[in-house]
Design a protein around this motif. Structure first.
Motif, mmCIF file in Angstrom:
data_model
loop_
_atom_site.group_PDB
_atom_site.id
_atom_site.type_symbol
_atom_site.label_atom_id
_atom_site.label_comp_id
_atom_site.label_asym_id
_atom_site.label_seq_id
_atom_site.Cartn_x
_atom_site.Cartn_y
_atom_site.Cartn_z
ATOM 1 N N HIS A 104 11.184 21.225 2.619
ATOM 2 C CA HIS A 104 10.110 22.562 2.679
ATOM 3 C C HIS A 104 8.592 21.801 3.184
ATOM 4 O O HIS A 104 7.779 22.464 3.124
ATOM 5 C CB HIS A 104 9.760 23.127 1.389
ATOM 6 C CG HIS A 104 11.128 24.059 1.209
ATOM 7 N ND1 HIS A 104 11.383 25.404 1.663
ATOM 8 C CD2 HIS A 104 12.255 23.787 0.736
ATOM 9 C CE1 HIS A 104 12.438 25.781 1.084
ATOM 10 N NE2 HIS A 104 13.068 24.994 0.614
ATOM 11 N N GLY A 105 8.719 20.739 3.721
ATOM 12 C CA GLY A 105 7.278 20.116 4.018
ATOM 13 C C GLY A 105 7.535 18.574 4.164
ATOM 14 O O GLY A 105 8.578 18.238 4.096
ATOM 15 N N SER A 106 6.497 18.128 4.281
ATOM 16 C CA SER A 106 6.443 16.406 4.456
ATOM 17 C C SER A 106 5.245 15.879 3.552
ATOM 18 O O SER A 106 4.344 15.071 3.979
ATOM 19 C CB SER A 106 6.013 16.055 5.840
ATOM 20 O OG SER A 106 7.226 16.311 6.491
ATOM 21 N N PRO A 107 5.544 15.926 2.109
ATOM 22 C CA PRO A 107 4.635 15.485 1.173
ATOM 23 C C PRO A 107 4.847 14.184 1.058
ATOM 24 O O PRO A 107 5.992 13.522 1.494
ATOM 25 C CB PRO A 107 5.064 16.216 -0.067
ATOM 26 C CG PRO A 107 6.501 16.370 0.155
ATOM 27 C CD PRO A 107 6.662 16.791 1.375
ATOM 28 N N TYR A 108 3.768 13.174 0.808
ATOM 29 C CA TYR A 108 3.813 11.974 0.506
ATOM 30 C C TYR A 108 4.443 11.597 -0.836
ATOM 31 O O TYR A 108 3.999 11.974 -1.750
ATOM 32 C CB TYR A 108 2.435 11.319 0.552
ATOM 33 C CG TYR A 108 2.273 9.774 0.392
ATOM 34 C CD1 TYR A 108 3.104 8.781 1.563
ATOM 35 C CD2 TYR A 108 1.987 9.009 -0.615
ATOM 36 C CE1 TYR A 108 3.118 7.460 1.330
ATOM 37 C CE2 TYR A 108 1.789 7.615 -0.514
ATOM 38 C CZ TYR A 108 2.453 6.774 0.429
ATOM 39 O OH TYR A 108 2.306 5.454 0.185
ATOM 40 N N VAL A 109 5.717 11.151 -0.959
ATOM 41 C CA VAL A 109 6.403 10.916 -2.156
ATOM 42 C C VAL A 109 6.207 9.464 -3.002
ATOM 43 O O VAL A 109 6.450 8.520 -2.085
ATOM 44 C CB VAL A 109 7.940 11.358 -2.199
ATOM 45 C CG1 VAL A 109 8.482 11.174 -3.595
ATOM 46 C CG2 VAL A 109 7.842 12.763 -1.761
ATOM 47 N N LEU A 124 15.401 7.033 -4.949
ATOM 48 C CA LEU A 124 14.534 7.855 -4.867
ATOM 49 C C LEU A 124 13.740 7.272 -3.544
ATOM 50 O O LEU A 124 13.449 8.137 -2.435
ATOM 51 C CB LEU A 124 13.310 7.621 -5.644
ATOM 52 C CG LEU A 124 13.916 8.591 -6.965
ATOM 53 C CD1 LEU A 124 12.699 8.510 -8.245
ATOM 54 C CD2 LEU A 124 13.996 10.267 -6.672
ATOM 55 N N LEU A 125 13.559 5.918 -3.232
ATOM 56 C CA LEU A 125 13.091 5.363 -1.996
ATOM 57 C C LEU A 125 14.048 5.887 -0.774
ATOM 58 O O LEU A 125 13.557 6.108 0.290
ATOM 59 C CB LEU A 125 12.949 4.065 -2.105
ATOM 60 C CG LEU A 125 11.881 3.534 -3.034
ATOM 61 C CD1 LEU A 125 12.016 1.923 -3.497
ATOM 62 C CD2 LEU A 125 10.601 3.759 -2.620
ATOM 63 N N VAL A 126 15.367 5.727 -1.075
ATOM 64 C CA VAL A 126 16.161 6.090 0.269
ATOM 65 C C VAL A 126 16.001 7.588 0.481
ATOM 66 O O VAL A 126 16.189 8.129 1.169
ATOM 67 C CB VAL A 126 17.492 5.672 -0.225
ATOM 68 C CG1 VAL A 126 18.799 6.268 0.703
ATOM 69 C CG2 VAL A 126 17.830 4.348 -0.501
ATOM 70 N N ALA A 127 15.802 8.412 -0.619
ATOM 71 C CA ALA A 127 15.777 9.862 -0.393
ATOM 72 C C ALA A 127 14.475 10.310 0.489
ATOM 73 O O ALA A 127 14.265 11.534 0.695
ATOM 74 C CB ALA A 127 15.898 10.650 -1.722
ATOM 75 N N GLY A 128 13.687 9.477 0.299
ATOM 76 C CA GLY A 128 12.339 9.932 0.987
ATOM 77 C C GLY A 128 10.974 9.448 0.490
ATOM 78 O O GLY A 128 9.864 9.532 1.080
ATOM 79 N N ALA A 129 11.075 8.595 -0.732
ATOM 80 C CA ALA A 129 9.781 8.112 -1.539
ATOM 81 C C ALA A 129 9.215 6.917 -0.481
ATOM 82 O O ALA A 129 10.183 6.143 -0.026
ATOM 83 C CB ALA A 129 9.952 7.974 -2.933
ATOM 84 N N CYS A 130 8.027 6.960 -0.385
ATOM 85 C CA CYS A 130 7.179 5.902 0.537
ATOM 86 C C CYS A 130 6.951 4.980 -0.139
ATOM 87 O O CYS A 130 6.306 3.907 0.494
ATOM 88 C CB CYS A 130 6.352 6.502 1.439
ATOM 89 S SG CYS A 130 7.085 7.832 2.474
ATOM 90 N N ALA A 131 6.478 4.834 -1.448
ATOM 91 C CA ALA A 131 5.929 3.983 -2.381
ATOM 92 C C ALA A 131 6.374 3.894 -3.915
ATOM 93 O O ALA A 131 7.072 4.799 -4.146
ATOM 94 C CB ALA A 131 4.456 4.291 -2.472
ATOM 95 N N TRP A 132 6.102 2.777 -4.626
ATOM 96 C CA TRP A 132 6.756 2.884 -5.908
ATOM 97 C C TRP A 132 5.457 2.341 -6.882
ATOM 98 O O TRP A 132 4.691 1.726 -6.602
ATOM 99 C CB TRP A 132 7.594 1.816 -6.169
ATOM 100 C CG TRP A 132 8.240 1.746 -7.300
ATOM 101 C CD1 TRP A 132 9.106 2.615 -7.978
ATOM 102 C CD2 TRP A 132 7.673 0.804 -8.637
ATOM 103 N NE1 TRP A 132 9.532 2.129 -9.271
ATOM 104 C CE2 TRP A 132 8.488 1.008 -9.432
ATOM 105 C CE3 TRP A 132 6.782 -0.198 -8.515
ATOM 106 C CZ2 TRP A 132 8.638 0.360 -10.673
ATOM 107 C CZ3 TRP A 132 6.845 -1.149 -9.564
ATOM 108 C CH2 TRP A 132 7.508 -0.836 -10.598
#
Length: 255
Positions: A104-109, A124-132
C-alpha cells in the motif's frame, strides 16, 4: 528496496470511514502538522520515554504500538514514511506486516532485533526492510538511520519565521544568523510548534500533543502555560508569545 519512492498511502477499509476513525486520523495528522515527521515503531517492549524525548528534539514524533495488528491501524491512521519493526512482534507475522504495508505504499522499513544474525531479522530484510537496528533503541542510532533514509527527516527539523530560525537536527535557534542560548527541551519543542503555525493560533490540545505525544492526557494546560512563560522570558523580546484566552498561543516575530 523495490517499488517507487512515493509517499506511503493509508490502508483504508472499503466505503466511508467511520466517524471515530476519521477523528483518530485527523488527530494524528494534526500532530504531524504541528510537530513534524512521524515514525511508527512496532515493538512489544514498553515505549522508551527517553527515546521519544530525544527524537522530539529532532522534530520527529514516535508512534509506538506493541502488536502488528495495532500497527496496521496506526499505519493507515498516521501515514508514516518510516516504520521500525521488531522481529517477534505478536499479531500478524512481522514479515506479513511488512509485505502488507509495502503493498500500500513505499515506507522506509527498519528491522530491529537482538542480533543481526537472528534469522527473523534476515527474513524482514528480504521482505523489504532496508536497515537494521539493535534493541533497545539508541537515539543516535535511530537518528542516523532516519537521516540517511530516502525520506530523510532533516527537512522537517528546520523552521524559519522572519529572522528567527530553528534547526532541530542541530538543536539550534538563531536570530538573523546569531545563535541564541540553548533552550530546554520542552521550550524548544514549544517554540518549534508555534513557529510551524506562526502567526496563527495553536490550540492547547495541539501543543499538549506536540510536547508529549501519546502522554498528552497526563499533562494539563497549566503545564503548557508554565513552559510558555519560561519561553517568553528566554526569548527576551526576540519574539512575542501571546496567550489568546480560550484558544491557545501564537508566536509573532518582528522582521
Amino acid at each position: 528496496m523495490t517499488g517507487s519512492l512515493r509517499r506511503a498511502q493509508p490502508i483504508a477499509p472499503d466505503g466511508p470511514l467511520p466517524a471515530r476513525h476519521r477523528a483518530m486520523q485527523h488527530a494524528a495528522h494534526r500532530w504531524v502538522e504541528v510537530a513534524g515527521a512521524d515514525v511508527l515503531v512496532v515493538d512489544p517492549d514498553t515505549e522508551q520515554p527517553e527515546l521519544r524525548d530525544a527524537m522530539a528534539g529532532h522534530g520527529v514524533h514516535l508512534t509506538w504500538v506493541s502488536s502488528t495488528t495495532d500497527a496496521l491501524v496506526a499505519y493507515g491512521r498516521t501515514e508514516p514514511r518510516t516504520v521500525v519493526v521488531a522481529a517477534g512482534t505478536p499479531g500478524l507475522a512481522p514479515v506479513d506486516f511488512v509485505t502488507a504495508i509495502r503493498r500500500h505504499g513505499s515506507p522506509y522499513v527498519i528491522a530491529s532485533g537482538d542480533s543481526l544474525t537472528d534469522p527473523a531479522a534476515g527474513v524482514l530484510l528480504v521482505a523489504g526492510a532496508c536497515a537494521w537496528l539493535p534493541r533497545p533503541y539508541a537515539a543516535d542510532d535511530l537518528w542516523e538511520a532516519l537521516s540517511t533514509s530516502p525520506y530523510a527527516t532533516g527537512s522537517h527539523g528546520r523552521v524559519v519565521v522572519g529572522p528567527l530560525e530553528l534547526d532541530a537536527a542541530a538543536y539550534r535557534v538563531a536570530l538573523a544568523g546569531r545563535r541564541l542560548p540553548d533552550l530546554p527541551l520542552k521550550e524548544f519543542e514549544l517554540l518549534r510548534a508555534l513557529m510551524l503555525r506562526s502567526p496563527d493560533v495553536v490550540c492547547d490540545a495541539d501543543l499538549l500533543a506536540a510536547l508529549w505525544g501519546s502522554e498528552a492526557s497526563s499533562h494539563g494546560t497549566r503545564t503548557v502555560a508554565m513552559h510558555a512563560t519560561r519561553l517568553r522570558a528566554r526569548l527576551g523580546g526576540v519574539a512575542t508569545v501571546r496567550r489568546i484566552r480560550g484558544r491557545g498561543y501564537a508566536l509573532s516575530v518582528e522582521d
